[in-house]
Design a protein around this motif. Sequence first.
Motif, PDB file in Angstrom:
ATOM      1  N   TYR A 256     -61.888  41.041 -19.550  1.00  0.00           N
ATOM      2  CA  TYR A 256     -60.942  42.141 -19.301  1.00  0.00           C
ATOM      3  C   TYR A 256     -60.892  42.490 -17.814  1.00  0.00           C
ATOM      4  CZ  TYR A 256     -61.413  42.383 -24.314  1.00  0.00           C
ATOM      5  OH  TYR A 256     -61.438  42.048 -25.647  1.00  0.00           O
ATOM      6  N   LEU A 257     -62.062  42.501 -17.166  1.00  0.00           N
ATOM      7  CA  LEU A 257     -62.095  42.776 -15.736  1.00  0.00           C
ATOM      8  C   LEU A 257     -61.289  41.726 -14.965  1.00  0.00           C
ATOM      9  CD1 LEU A 257     -65.861  43.747 -15.331  1.00  0.00           C
ATOM     10  CD2 LEU A 257     -63.904  45.271 -15.088  1.00  0.00           C
ATOM     11  N   GLN A 258     -61.504  40.464 -15.300  1.00  0.00           N
ATOM     12  CA  GLN A 258     -60.803  39.398 -14.596  1.00  0.00           C
ATOM     13  C   GLN A 258     -59.289  39.473 -14.819  1.00  0.00           C
ATOM     14  OE1 GLN A 258     -63.082  38.169 -12.247  1.00  0.00           O
ATOM     15  NE2 GLN A 258     -62.420  36.106 -12.776  1.00  0.00           N
ATOM     16  N   LYS A 259     -58.871  39.777 -16.056  1.00  0.00           N
ATOM     17  CA  LYS A 259     -57.430  39.870 -16.352  1.00  0.00           C
ATOM     18  C   LYS A 259     -56.775  40.965 -15.516  1.00  0.00           C
ATOM     19  CE  LYS A 259     -55.164  38.310 -19.505  1.00  0.00           C
ATOM     20  NZ  LYS A 259     -54.196  37.177 -19.561  1.00  0.00           N
ATOM     21  N   VAL A 260     -57.412  42.141 -15.480  1.00  0.00           N
ATOM     22  CA  VAL A 260     -56.809  43.260 -14.746  1.00  0.00           C
ATOM     23  C   VAL A 260     -56.877  43.004 -13.243  1.00  0.00           C
ATOM     24  CG1 VAL A 260     -56.811  45.745 -14.346  1.00  0.00           C
ATOM     25  CG2 VAL A 260     -57.377  44.863 -16.615  1.00  0.00           C
ATOM     26  N   MET A 261     -58.017  42.483 -12.762  1.00  0.00           N
ATOM     27  CA  MET A 261     -58.132  42.205 -11.332  1.00  0.00           C
ATOM     28  C   MET A 261     -57.140  41.126 -10.902  1.00  0.00           C
ATOM     29  SD  MET A 261     -60.243  44.413 -10.279  1.00  0.00           S
ATOM     30  CE  MET A 261     -59.914  43.826  -8.639  1.00  0.00           C
ATOM     31  N   ASN A 262     -56.874  40.164 -11.774  1.00  0.00           N
ATOM     32  CA  ASN A 262     -55.882  39.132 -11.484  1.00  0.00           C
ATOM     33  C   ASN A 262     -54.510  39.760 -11.216  1.00  0.00           C
ATOM     34  OD1 ASN A 262     -53.617  37.210 -12.517  1.00  0.00           O
ATOM     35  ND2 ASN A 262     -55.322  35.816 -12.172  1.00  0.00           N
ATOM     36  N   VAL A 263     -54.125  40.712 -12.075  1.00  0.00           N
ATOM     37  CA  VAL A 263     -52.828  41.380 -11.928  1.00  0.00           C
ATOM     38  C   VAL A 263     -52.821  42.280 -10.686  1.00  0.00           C
ATOM     39  CG1 VAL A 263     -51.252  43.052 -12.976  1.00  0.00           C
ATOM     40  CG2 VAL A 263     -52.290  41.258 -14.375  1.00  0.00           C
ATOM     41  N   LEU A 264     -53.915  43.021 -10.464  1.00  0.00           N
ATOM     42  CA  LEU A 264     -53.984  43.881  -9.283  1.00  0.00           C
ATOM     43  C   LEU A 264     -53.888  43.058  -8.001  1.00  0.00           C
ATOM     44  CD1 LEU A 264     -56.777  46.386 -10.401  1.00  0.00           C
ATOM     45  CD2 LEU A 264     -54.365  46.905 -10.052  1.00  0.00           C
ATOM     46  N   PHE A 265     -54.523  41.886  -8.014  1.00  0.00           N
ATOM     47  CA  PHE A 265     -54.462  41.012  -6.830  1.00  0.00           C
ATOM     48  C   PHE A 265     -53.032  40.542  -6.575  1.00  0.00           C
ATOM     49  CE2 PHE A 265     -54.606  36.935  -4.677  1.00  0.00           C
ATOM     50  CZ  PHE A 265     -55.511  37.159  -3.649  1.00  0.00           C
ATOM     51  N   LEU A 266     -52.339  40.111  -7.646  1.00  0.00           N
ATOM     52  CA  LEU A 266     -50.974  39.589  -7.443  1.00  0.00           C
ATOM     53  C   LEU A 266     -50.000  40.696  -7.065  1.00  0.00           C
ATOM     54  CD1 LEU A 266     -48.686  40.009  -9.959  1.00  0.00           C
ATOM     55  CD2 LEU A 266     -50.361  38.631 -11.177  1.00  0.00           C
ATOM     56  N   LYS A 267     -50.301  41.939  -7.457  1.00  0.00           N
ATOM     57  CA  LYS A 267     -49.395  43.038  -7.149  1.00  0.00           C
ATOM     58  C   LYS A 267     -49.706  43.712  -5.800  1.00  0.00           C
ATOM     59  CE  LYS A 267     -47.832  44.313 -11.799  1.00  0.00           C
ATOM     60  NZ  LYS A 267     -46.404  44.291 -11.488  1.00  0.00           N
ATOM     61  N   THR A 268     -50.823  43.318  -5.185  1.00  0.00           N
ATOM     62  CA  THR A 268     -51.171  43.880  -3.877  1.00  0.00           C
ATOM     63  C   THR A 268     -50.599  42.980  -2.776  1.00  0.00           C
ATOM     64  OG1 THR A 268     -53.243  44.768  -4.768  1.00  0.00           O
ATOM     65  CG2 THR A 268     -53.046  44.633  -2.368  1.00  0.00           C
ATOM     66  N   PRO A 269     -49.725  43.489  -1.919  1.00  0.00           N
ATOM     67  CA  PRO A 269     -49.136  42.632  -0.873  1.00  0.00           C
ATOM     68  C   PRO A 269     -50.168  42.257   0.188  1.00  0.00           C
ATOM     69  CG  PRO A 269     -48.475  44.926  -0.572  1.00  0.00           C
ATOM     70  CD  PRO A 269     -49.228  44.880  -1.865  1.00  0.00           C
ATOM     71  N   ASP A 270     -49.883  41.215   0.946  1.00  0.00           N
ATOM     72  CA  ASP A 270     -50.755  40.834   2.063  1.00  0.00           C
ATOM     73  C   ASP A 270     -50.950  42.038   2.978  1.00  0.00           C
ATOM     74  OD1 ASP A 270     -50.911  38.312   1.063  1.00  0.00           O
ATOM     75  OD2 ASP A 270     -49.457  37.426   2.457  1.00  0.00           O
ATOM     76  N   ASN A 271     -52.208  42.241   3.370  1.00  0.00           N
ATOM     77  CA  ASN A 271     -52.610  43.370   4.220  1.00  0.00           C
ATOM     78  C   ASN A 271     -52.398  44.724   3.544  1.00  0.00           C
ATOM     79  OD1 ASN A 271     -53.246  41.642   6.504  1.00  0.00           O
ATOM     80  ND2 ASN A 271     -51.027  41.372   6.736  1.00  0.00           N
ATOM     81  N   GLY A 272     -52.136  44.692   2.226  1.00  0.00           N
ATOM     82  CA  GLY A 272     -51.946  45.931   1.484  1.00  0.00           C
ATOM     83  C   GLY A 272     -53.251  46.459   0.895  1.00  0.00           C
ATOM     84  N   ILE A 273     -53.171  47.659   0.327  1.00  0.00           N
ATOM     85  CA  ILE A 273     -54.339  48.322  -0.259  1.00  0.00           C
ATOM     86  C   ILE A 273     -54.128  48.481  -1.757  1.00  0.00           C
ATOM     87  CG2 ILE A 273     -55.725  50.436  -0.284  1.00  0.00           C
ATOM     88  CD1 ILE A 273     -54.888  50.885   2.627  1.00  0.00           C
ATOM     89  N   CYS A 274     -55.130  48.090  -2.535  1.00  0.00           N
ATOM     90  CA  CYS A 274     -55.111  48.294  -3.989  1.00  0.00           C
ATOM     91  C   CYS A 274     -55.930  49.535  -4.310  1.00  0.00           C
ATOM     92  CB  CYS A 274     -55.710  47.074  -4.699  1.00  0.00           C
ATOM     93  SG  CYS A 274     -55.838  47.282  -6.489  1.00  0.00           S
ATOM     94  N   GLY A 275     -55.237  50.581  -4.749  1.00  0.00           N
ATOM     95  CA  GLY A 275     -55.899  51.844  -5.035  1.00  0.00           C
ATOM     96  C   GLY A 275     -55.785  52.237  -6.496  1.00  0.00           C
ATOM     97  N   MET A 276     -56.311  53.410  -6.810  1.00  0.00           N
ATOM     98  CA  MET A 276     -56.381  53.891  -8.190  1.00  0.00           C
ATOM     99  C   MET A 276     -55.012  54.024  -8.834  1.00  0.00           C
ATOM    100  SD  MET A 276     -59.498  54.305  -9.172  1.00  0.00           S
ATOM    101  CE  MET A 276     -59.338  55.461 -10.514  1.00  0.00           C
ATOM    102  N   GLU A 277     -53.989  54.289  -8.007  1.00  0.00           N
ATOM    103  CA  GLU A 277     -52.649  54.510  -8.558  1.00  0.00           C
ATOM    104  C   GLU A 277     -52.062  53.246  -9.191  1.00  0.00           C
ATOM    105  OE1 GLU A 277     -52.143  52.829  -4.527  1.00  0.00           O
ATOM    106  OE2 GLU A 277     -53.413  54.412  -5.390  1.00  0.00           O
ATOM    107  N   MET A 278     -52.683  52.082  -8.954  1.00  0.00           N
ATOM    108  CA  MET A 278     -52.156  50.822  -9.485  1.00  0.00           C
ATOM    109  C   MET A 278     -52.785  50.420 -10.825  1.00  0.00           C
ATOM    110  SD  MET A 278     -52.071  48.623  -5.916  1.00  0.00           S
ATOM    111  CE  MET A 278     -51.451  47.122  -6.702  1.00  0.00           C
ATOM    112  N   VAL A 279     -53.854  51.108 -11.218  1.00  0.00           N
ATOM    113  CA  VAL A 279     -54.654  50.647 -12.369  1.00  0.00           C
ATOM    114  C   VAL A 279     -53.863  50.671 -13.672  1.00  0.00           C
ATOM    115  CG1 VAL A 279     -56.644  51.185 -13.826  1.00  0.00           C
ATOM    116  CG2 VAL A 279     -56.888  51.174 -11.336  1.00  0.00           C
TER     117      VAL A 279
END
Length: 372
Positions: A256-279
Amino acid sequence: MNNPFVTNGYVSAKYFCDREKETADVITMLLNGNNIALISPRRYGKTDLIRHCFSLPEISGHFYTFIVDIYATRSLRDLVNKLGKAILEELKPHGRMVWELFVNAISSLKAGISYDISGTPSWSISLGDITNPTISLDEIFNYLQKADRPCLVAIDEFQQIGKYDEDTIEATLRTYVQYCSNAHFIFAGSQRHLMGSIFTSPSRPFYQSVTIMNLPPIPKDKYREFAVKHFRENHKILCPEVVDILYDRFAGGTFYLQKVMNVLFLKTPDNGICGMEMVESAIDYIINFTADTYAELLYQLPEKQKEVFIAINKEGKARAINSGAFCKRYGLASPSSVKSAVNGLLDKDFITKERDYYEVYDKFFSLWLTKQ
């Protein structure tokens, strides 16, 4: 690799998180001639741990390694089919002299091996071709004993053998394993109560025959470090609290961690920040892909099983489910009907039993159901 959060199998040590102690323990046990029962809930990464261990030079350079998943098997015939195919597929890259030794050893199944134009074999055996699975199993173990390298065999979802019609299957396998000095075995399983009864019950053939290893979740700090590092190496920033909240929400379940992190990674742009609002949107993104399947699965359940399934999901970790209090709380007919429904749900893998409680097996399914 574009996305470092692998969701489908083992790729390499670079994308494999931690498990340093477990890896060392498995390697040490195998190199010292032990058989292992590896037990943890499904989707904790048992199979990837085995693949990781088998890929390391101290194993891959000296052993033939075979991994066979018997989750979908229902009989000794099924087991023989899966085991034979796994061995042949693993041996093919080692060259003709290696795989030919195996093909010649399984004379009862030899006619079911087909060859392409270059002479490479394929396992084209159907279940109907396995007319005497006991003889075929004997031939497979004779090969393992006589192979030109020592062998390591991992049998995944091993608890399935307890559901076979053949009531002597455990005794048969125990005898073969005991006398096969050229091979050692990992028996991996996800249903703790079934695996426990196979290996710790004095009345069962496998009693005290293995080293039992229970696989815990990857520690939170190790997974946080792993995730933040992979974001950083790809010029992205991951807020550590994102990992913490996901880890707690999915009880450290690697899948489950890998699935969600996979999506968070693809939705985070280059040089962007992945924060709580994306979860939440990342979790919804995953669930929405499977929503129709979940709806169909729920629809197909018999009414009593559906009621109990929904009740267990509402409870989270459902204890004392055969009590009158549980029935009253969720408007269920009777403790006896709950017991019958639970057996059906366990058999279909809708729920799982962990020690003294039951819970919905698929945590994404659980989240979807909660939103209905």
